[in-house]
Write a protein that holds these residues in place. Structure first.
Motif, PDB file in Angstrom:
ATOM      1  N   GLN A  15       1.035  -1.084   0.042  1.00 36.32           N
ATOM      2  CA  GLN A  15       0.025  -0.115   0.029  1.00 36.32           C
ATOM      3  C   GLN A  15       0.973   1.310  -0.063  1.00 36.32           C
ATOM      4  O   GLN A  15       0.648   2.320  -0.918  1.00 36.32           O
ATOM      5  CB  GLN A  15      -0.701   0.000   1.253  1.00 36.32           C
ATOM      6  CG  GLN A  15      -2.131   0.820   1.198  1.00 36.32           C
ATOM      7  CD  GLN A  15      -2.986   0.521   2.376  1.00 36.32           C
ATOM      8  OE1 GLN A  15      -2.563   0.243   3.518  1.00 36.32           O
ATOM      9  NE2 GLN A  15      -4.228   0.678   2.157  1.00 36.32           N
ATOM     10  N   LYS A  16       1.784   1.295   0.844  1.00 39.74           N
ATOM     11  CA  LYS A  16       2.892   2.457   1.010  1.00 39.74           C
ATOM     12  C   LYS A  16       3.619   2.567  -0.274  1.00 39.74           C
ATOM     13  O   LYS A  16       3.574   3.844  -0.663  1.00 39.74           O
ATOM     14  CB  LYS A  16       3.667   2.137   2.084  1.00 39.74           C
ATOM     15  CG  LYS A  16       3.920   3.206   3.329  1.00 39.74           C
ATOM     16  CD  LYS A  16       3.313   4.435   3.264  1.00 39.74           C
ATOM     17  CE  LYS A  16       3.305   5.552   4.209  1.00 39.74           C
ATOM     18  NZ  LYS A  16       3.931   5.156   5.634  1.00 39.74           N
ATOM     19  N   PRO A  31       1.656  13.816   1.170  1.00 40.54           N
ATOM     20  CA  PRO A  31       1.282  13.629   2.453  1.00 40.54           C
ATOM     21  C   PRO A  31       2.226  13.790   3.197  1.00 40.54           C
ATOM     22  O   PRO A  31       3.363  13.467   2.843  1.00 40.54           O
ATOM     23  CB  PRO A  31       0.570  12.460   2.507  1.00 40.54           C
ATOM     24  CG  PRO A  31       0.043  11.921   1.300  1.00 40.54           C
ATOM     25  CD  PRO A  31       1.110  12.727   0.046  1.00 40.54           C
ATOM     26  N   LYS A  32       2.230  14.347   4.563  1.00 38.71           N
ATOM     27  CA  LYS A  32       3.341  14.306   5.591  1.00 38.71           C
ATOM     28  C   LYS A  32       4.219  13.296   5.856  1.00 38.71           C
ATOM     29  O   LYS A  32       5.546  13.235   5.933  1.00 38.71           O
ATOM     30  CB  LYS A  32       2.864  15.010   6.726  1.00 38.71           C
ATOM     31  CG  LYS A  32       2.353  16.327   6.547  1.00 38.71           C
ATOM     32  CD  LYS A  32       2.772  17.399   7.652  1.00 38.71           C
ATOM     33  CE  LYS A  32       2.425  18.671   6.985  1.00 38.71           C
ATOM     34  NZ  LYS A  32       2.519  19.630   8.377  1.00 38.71           N
ATOM     35  N   ASP A  33       3.572  11.910   5.828  1.00 35.19           N
ATOM     36  CA  ASP A  33       4.474  10.773   6.125  1.00 35.19           C
ATOM     37  C   ASP A  33       4.863  10.225   5.022  1.00 35.19           C
ATOM     38  O   ASP A  33       5.876   9.064   5.080  1.00 35.19           O
ATOM     39  CB  ASP A  33       3.326   9.762   6.750  1.00 35.19           C
ATOM     40  CG  ASP A  33       2.182   9.568   5.971  1.00 35.19           C
ATOM     41  OD1 ASP A  33       1.568   8.515   5.930  1.00 35.19           O
ATOM     42  OD2 ASP A  33       1.778  10.512   5.038  1.00 35.19           O
ATOM     43  N   LEU A  34       4.706  10.623   3.652  1.00 33.26           N
ATOM     44  CA  LEU A  34       5.621  10.362   2.623  1.00 33.26           C
ATOM     45  C   LEU A  34       6.661  11.343   2.259  1.00 33.26           C
ATOM     46  O   LEU A  34       7.539  11.166   1.191  1.00 33.26           O
ATOM     47  CB  LEU A  34       4.717  10.206   1.298  1.00 33.26           C
ATOM     48  CG  LEU A  34       3.548   9.247   1.584  1.00 33.26           C
ATOM     49  CD1 LEU A  34       2.788   9.141   0.062  1.00 33.26           C
ATOM     50  CD2 LEU A  34       4.029   7.802   1.776  1.00 33.26           C
ATOM     51  N   TYR A  68       2.397   9.472  -5.664  1.00 34.50           N
ATOM     52  CA  TYR A  68       2.677  10.897  -5.227  1.00 34.50           C
ATOM     53  C   TYR A  68       4.023  11.381  -5.632  1.00 34.50           C
ATOM     54  O   TYR A  68       4.781  12.410  -5.253  1.00 34.50           O
ATOM     55  CB  TYR A  68       2.682  10.919  -3.859  1.00 34.50           C
ATOM     56  CG  TYR A  68       1.368  11.367  -3.310  1.00 34.50           C
ATOM     57  CD1 TYR A  68       0.745  10.214  -2.495  1.00 34.50           C
ATOM     58  CD2 TYR A  68       0.615  12.445  -3.510  1.00 34.50           C
ATOM     59  CE1 TYR A  68      -0.820  10.435  -2.098  1.00 34.50           C
ATOM     60  CE2 TYR A  68      -0.712  12.742  -2.920  1.00 34.50           C
ATOM     61  CZ  TYR A  68      -1.395  11.597  -2.425  1.00 34.50           C
ATOM     62  OH  TYR A  68      -2.504  11.817  -1.699  1.00 34.50           O
ATOM     63  N   LEU A  75       1.280   4.200  -2.744  1.00 30.01           N
ATOM     64  CA  LEU A  75       1.024   5.610  -2.660  1.00 30.01           C
ATOM     65  C   LEU A  75       2.349   6.547  -2.884  1.00 30.01           C
ATOM     66  O   LEU A  75       2.222   7.555  -3.539  1.00 30.01           O
ATOM     67  CB  LEU A  75       0.677   5.622  -1.106  1.00 30.01           C
ATOM     68  CG  LEU A  75      -0.619   5.400  -0.817  1.00 30.01           C
ATOM     69  CD1 LEU A  75      -0.736   5.483   0.742  1.00 30.01           C
ATOM     70  CD2 LEU A  75      -1.598   6.444  -1.427  1.00 30.01           C
TER      71      LEU A  75
END
Lengths: 122, 167
Positions: free
Chosen positions: A64-65, A79-82, A72, A68
């Motif tokens: 999933q990560k 998103p901030k976690d990426l 992006y 994503l």
């Protein structure tokens, strides 16, 4: 049946979720067996099933990560976690471009008084 | 007499003719002057006061736009870690639990401490395909939650216990 992460990575999300469901059901049955005094084989299986559940969840999360991040990659706002984690201070520090900016005074000095190289005659 | 009359007539005609033209010109001039004046003075000249019908000043309602974020702050939302499998840990097989199965048509489960009665009801329904009449819970002295799940009268707790494997 030992669940291997290599085999899991090719599967689709629905398949993985279904496998997760099955594993969790099996875990429930094993836990009941533990309470009702089951055979040693069953009790030993609890560990492997627990770890299989963990493996499936890990593979799901990782793919999933990964997807994503691919989605992006070219975008300006992620998103901030990426985004890069680094440290809080480093994230707020000046960018390399901002560091390289020089005042007019400094530029003038650089132009007028560059570093000269001399050669000493023997 | 005739010349006098003529003269007077001429005068009056003269007096009559210019006002017709003049009036229009004068009006235009006035308008132009007024316009110039307002431009020079600006818009602050007008003394219009709003009529206030209440002594209180209420914040005027402004435009409130809905959120339209350029990016989600979290890339992935958290999954629910407390699903039905985690909620219900295992059924109890003590003597008193067995008594409950036979006499009161209830099953006794050890349940996650964070579970509440409606969650337990839904989880048992999903896991064992049965109808639940009510759920009673208590927290044991060893910090585990025990749930007495009374089953609807058209289901038999003994059958379900057999199916689960408790008996």
């Amino acid at each position: 049946a030992k669940v291997k992460a290599k085999e899991l990575r090719g599967k689709k999300k629905e398949e993985l979720l279904k496998q997760l469901d099955d594993l969790k059901k099996e875990l429930q049955i094993l836990r009941v067996a533990k309470v009702t005094g089951g055979a040693a084989a069953k009790l030993g299986k609890i560990y492997t099933v627990r770890k299989s559940v963990a493996r499936v969840l890990t593979v799901i999360k990782q793919t999933q990560k990964d997807n994503l991040r691919k989605f992006y990659r070219k975008k300006t706002h992620k998103p901030k976690d990426l985004r890069q984690k680094k440290t809080r201070a480093l994230r707020r520090a000046l960018t390399p471009y901002e560091l390289s900016l020089k005042s007019k005074k400094e530029l003038r000095k650089q132009r007028l008084y560059p570093l000269r190289k001399y050669a000493v005659k023997e | 007499m005739a010349p006098k009359a003529k003269k007077s007539a001429a005068k009056t005609s003269k007096a009559a003719a210019p006002p017709k033209v003049d009036a229009g010109v004068v009006k235009a001039k006035e308008k132009a002057l007024r316009a110039k004046k307002s431009v020079v003075r600006g818009t602050h000249d007008t003394k219009y006061r709003k009529i206030r019908t209440s002594v209180h000043f209420r914040r005027p309602k402004t435009l409130k736009l809905p959120r339209a974020p350029k990016y989600p702050r979290k890339s992935v939302n958290k999954t629910n870690k407390l699903d039905q499998y985690c909620l219900i840990k295992y059924p109890l097989t003590t003597e008193s639990a067995m008594k409950k199965i036979e006499d009161n048509n209830t099953l006794v489960f050890i349940v996650d401490k964070r579970a509440n009665k409606p969650m337990i009801k839904m989880a048992v329904k999903k896991l064992y395909d049965i109808e639940v009449a009510k759920v009673n819970t208590l927290i044991r002295p060893d910090c585990e939650k025990k749930a007495y799940v009374r089953i609807a009268p058209d289901y038999d707790a003994l059958d379900i216990a057999n199916k689960i494997g408790i008996i």
